[in-house]
Design a protein around this motif. Structure first.
Motif, PDB file in Angstrom:
ATOM      1  N   MET A   1      -3.626  35.763  63.320  1.00  8.05           N
ATOM      2  CA  MET A   1      -2.253  36.183  63.266  1.00  8.05           C
ATOM      3  C   MET A   1      -1.850  36.303  61.709  1.00  8.05           C
ATOM      4  O   MET A   1      -2.293  35.326  60.870  1.00  8.05           O
ATOM      5  N   ASN A   2      -1.263  37.276  61.331  1.00  5.38           N
ATOM      6  CA  ASN A   2      -1.084  37.309  59.660  1.00  5.38           C
ATOM      7  C   ASN A   2      -0.120  36.334  59.468  1.00  5.38           C
ATOM      8  O   ASN A   2       1.008  36.062  60.301  1.00  5.38           O
ATOM      9  N   SER A   3      -0.061  35.823  58.299  1.00  2.00           N
ATOM     10  CA  SER A   3       1.055  34.803  57.753  1.00  2.00           C
ATOM     11  C   SER A   3       1.808  35.459  56.571  1.00  2.00           C
ATOM     12  O   SER A   3       1.258  35.875  55.791  1.00  2.00           O
ATOM     13  N   TYR A   4       3.321  35.310  56.669  1.00  2.00           N
ATOM     14  CA  TYR A   4       4.113  35.806  55.718  1.00  2.00           C
ATOM     15  C   TYR A   4       4.972  34.840  55.198  1.00  2.00           C
ATOM     16  O   TYR A   4       5.106  33.663  55.822  1.00  2.00           O
ATOM     17  N   SER A   5       5.561  35.030  54.113  1.00  2.00           N
ATOM     18  CA  SER A   5       6.845  34.321  53.710  1.00  2.00           C
ATOM     19  C   SER A   5       8.201  34.942  53.725  1.00  2.00           C
ATOM     20  O   SER A   5       8.064  36.409  53.625  1.00  2.00           O
ATOM     21  N   CYS A   6       9.172  34.230  54.037  1.00  2.00           N
ATOM     22  CA  CYS A   6      10.295  34.819  53.974  1.00  2.00           C
ATOM     23  C   CYS A   6      11.628  34.065  53.339  1.00  2.00           C
ATOM     24  O   CYS A   6      11.190  32.933  53.123  1.00  2.00           O
ATOM     25  N   ILE A   7      12.586  34.664  52.720  1.00  2.00           N
ATOM     26  CA  ILE A   7      13.627  33.637  52.114  1.00  2.00           C
ATOM     27  C   ILE A   7      14.324  33.616  53.397  1.00  2.00           C
ATOM     28  O   ILE A   7      15.264  34.428  54.137  1.00  2.00           O
ATOM     29  N   SER A   8      14.563  32.087  53.844  1.00  2.00           N
ATOM     30  CA  SER A   8      15.328  31.706  55.103  1.00  2.00           C
ATOM     31  C   SER A   8      16.616  31.170  54.706  1.00  2.00           C
ATOM     32  O   SER A   8      17.604  30.932  55.782  1.00  2.00           O
ATOM     33  N   GLY A   9      16.842  30.911  53.381  1.00  2.00           N
ATOM     34  CA  GLY A   9      18.303  30.157  53.052  1.00  2.00           C
ATOM     35  C   GLY A   9      18.578  30.251  51.790  1.00  2.00           C
ATOM     36  O   GLY A   9      17.753  30.462  50.812  1.00  2.00           O
ATOM     37  N   THR A  10      19.897  30.535  51.259  1.00  2.00           N
ATOM     38  CA  THR A  10      20.067  30.839  49.802  1.00  2.00           C
ATOM     39  C   THR A  10      21.385  29.782  49.496  1.00  2.00           C
ATOM     40  O   THR A  10      22.113  29.200  50.469  1.00  2.00           O
ATOM     41  N   GLY A  11      21.330  29.287  48.124  1.00  2.00           N
ATOM     42  CA  GLY A  11      22.750  28.583  47.804  1.00  2.00           C
ATOM     43  C   GLY A  11      22.759  28.834  46.315  1.00  2.00           C
ATOM     44  O   GLY A  11      21.674  29.127  45.451  1.00  2.00           O
ATOM     45  N   SER A  12      23.833  28.256  45.790  1.00  2.00           N
ATOM     46  CA  SER A  12      24.077  28.364  44.187  1.00  2.00           C
ATOM     47  C   SER A  12      25.269  27.250  43.849  1.00  2.00           C
ATOM     48  O   SER A  12      25.810  26.736  44.714  1.00  2.00           O
ATOM     49  N   PHE A  13      25.337  27.266  42.494  1.00  2.00           N
ATOM     50  CA  PHE A  13      26.169  26.272  42.070  1.00  2.00           C
ATOM     51  C   PHE A  13      26.503  26.591  40.494  1.00  2.00           C
ATOM     52  O   PHE A  13      25.627  26.818  39.781  1.00  2.00           O
ATOM     53  N   PHE A  14      27.704  26.606  40.084  1.00  3.67           N
ATOM     54  CA  PHE A  14      28.223  26.867  39.029  1.00  3.67           C
ATOM     55  C   PHE A  14      29.312  25.713  38.407  1.00  3.67           C
ATOM     56  O   PHE A  14      30.063  25.249  39.111  1.00  3.67           O
ATOM     57  N   PRO A  15      29.271  25.368  37.263  1.00  4.53           N
ATOM     58  CA  PRO A  15      30.007  24.342  36.785  1.00  4.53           C
ATOM     59  C   PRO A  15      31.573  24.779  36.839  1.00  4.53           C
ATOM     60  O   PRO A  15      31.714  25.954  36.432  1.00  4.53           O
ATOM     61  N   ASP A  16      32.376  23.810  36.655  1.00  7.33           N
ATOM     62  CA  ASP A  16      33.699  24.511  36.527  1.00  7.33           C
ATOM     63  C   ASP A  16      34.449  24.902  35.263  1.00  7.33           C
ATOM     64  O   ASP A  16      35.214  25.983  35.330  1.00  7.33           O
ATOM     65  N   LYS A  17      34.064  24.458  34.205  1.00 12.02           N
ATOM     66  CA  LYS A  17      34.419  25.050  32.990  1.00 12.02           C
ATOM     67  C   LYS A  17      33.939  26.444  32.489  1.00 12.02           C
ATOM     68  O   LYS A  17      32.772  26.829  32.522  1.00 12.02           O
ATOM     69  N   ILE A  18      35.035  27.234  32.386  1.00 11.23           N
ATOM     70  CA  ILE A  18      34.887  28.448  32.044  1.00 11.23           C
ATOM     71  C   ILE A  18      34.914  28.871  30.272  1.00 11.23           C
ATOM     72  O   ILE A  18      36.008  28.235  29.834  1.00 11.23           O
TER      73      ILE A  18
END
Length: 325
Positions: A1-18
């Motif tokens: 069986m072929n083996s592949y990879s995938c993106i199963s989840g995402t996340g991000s963070f930015f600090p509050d100061k603009i």
């Protein structure tokens, strides 16, 4: 069986100061109109209370939740950064402890703004070779610590933030192709001398201000336009996609003119390009994973969409990838 990879989840963070362009007008000789015209950036985030690894941990926790897996299911961590909390231990090792993970590997990848694509390429290979089932890939930077706030050519560009994805084993293609390139001939066009052994070998006569991020902007721009466009076209060709197959283009968020040139090369309209640099500036290795996560959260990117990404950074390094979410 072929083996592949995938993106199963995402996340991000930015600090509050603009930090807005108007704020920068009070710090250096520049104008908001000039910054927007030249780069497309209107504001960026600055981490006042978070370290690079703390931002990475917050993004990683979101990615784990999105993937619906526990930290204990992670077999390894690859952190793309050139601004870790410490040179040793690595940011990835610090992140592993923060997440309570007690197994597997952890290491950093240093490829500047192309770091996330390099890290994803390593993770893809490890998964395909059955050395791991789930790998946490993080792009995190605290660039504000290394910016010369008196240099109007560079201080306008950079911001802080972190993005993360979980890459998992799959029985069908997720990651289609990853392409990585470098040319050290141009290393001095974009560099951060501070923290290297050369820097500390002269510790008795350190001049910190002269060792912060330096860039020969016009020369970098000329190379980046061509390299990003060619890498993007290569990702489309190697994936087997046509321009019509590509749902979204997620480029490195450095300069709107470079982004437009790369999108034009593969025949994509601006409506199919994810742009976040107007709000967050250039967060280096974090730009692609944060942009992906933000577009997933706001509903633009959906499961099954075909995506192409490309990046260019110090080294000089550049690369591209294509994947189906």
């Amino acid at each position: 069986m072929n083996s592949y990879s995938c993106i199963s989840g995402t996340g991000s963070f930015f600090p509050d100061k603009i930090l807005t362009n108007e704020d920068l007008e009070k710090m250096v000789d520049t104008s908001s109109d000039w910054i927007v015209t030249r780069t497309g950036i209107q504001e960026r985030r600055i981490a006042e209370n978070e370290t690079c690894c703390e931002m990475a941990a917050k993004a990683a926790k979101e990615a784990l939740k999105s993937a619906n897996i526990n930290a204990a299911d992670i077999d390894g961590i690859i952190m793309a950064t050139f601004t870790p909390d410490t040179v040793m231990p690595s940011g990835a090792c610090r992140l592993q402890h923060m997440l309570g993970i007690k197994k597997g590997f952890a290491f950093d990848v240093s490829a500047a703004c192309t770091g996330f694509i390099y890290a994803a390429g390593v993770a893809d290979s490890l998964i395909k070779n059955r050395m791991a089932d789930n790998i946490l890939v993080v792009g995190a930077e605290k660039l504000s610590s290394f910016v010369d706030w008196k240099d109007r050519n560079t201080c306008i560009l950079f911001g802080d933030g972190a993005g993360a994805v979980v890459m998992s084993r799959s029985d069908k293609p997720g990651i289609r192709t990853i392409n990585m390139y470098a040319n050290g001939k141009h290393a001095d066009l974009l560099k951060l001398p501070a923290l290297g052994s050369n820097f500390f070998s002269q510790r008795d006569k350190l001049n910190l201000e002269s060792e912060l991020i330096k860039m020969k902007g016009n020369e970098v721009f000329k190379i980046a336009v061509t390299a990003m466009a060619e890498a993007t076209a290569t990702a489309v060709k190697k994936s087997g996609f046509s321009s019509e197959d590509v749902d979204w283009f997620i480029p490195h968020q450095a300069n709107i003119r470079i982004i437009d040139a790369a999108a034009k090369r593969i025949g994509l309209s601006s409506e199919r390009v994810i742009v976040t640099l107007n709000k967050f500036g250039n967060t280096s290795a974090a730009t692609i994973p944060t942009s992906l996560d933000l577009a997933v959260k706001d509903g633009r990117i959906k499961q099954g969409d075909n995506i192409v990404s490309a990046a260019f950074g110090g080294g000089l390094t550049w690369g591209s990838m294509s994947f189906t979410l």
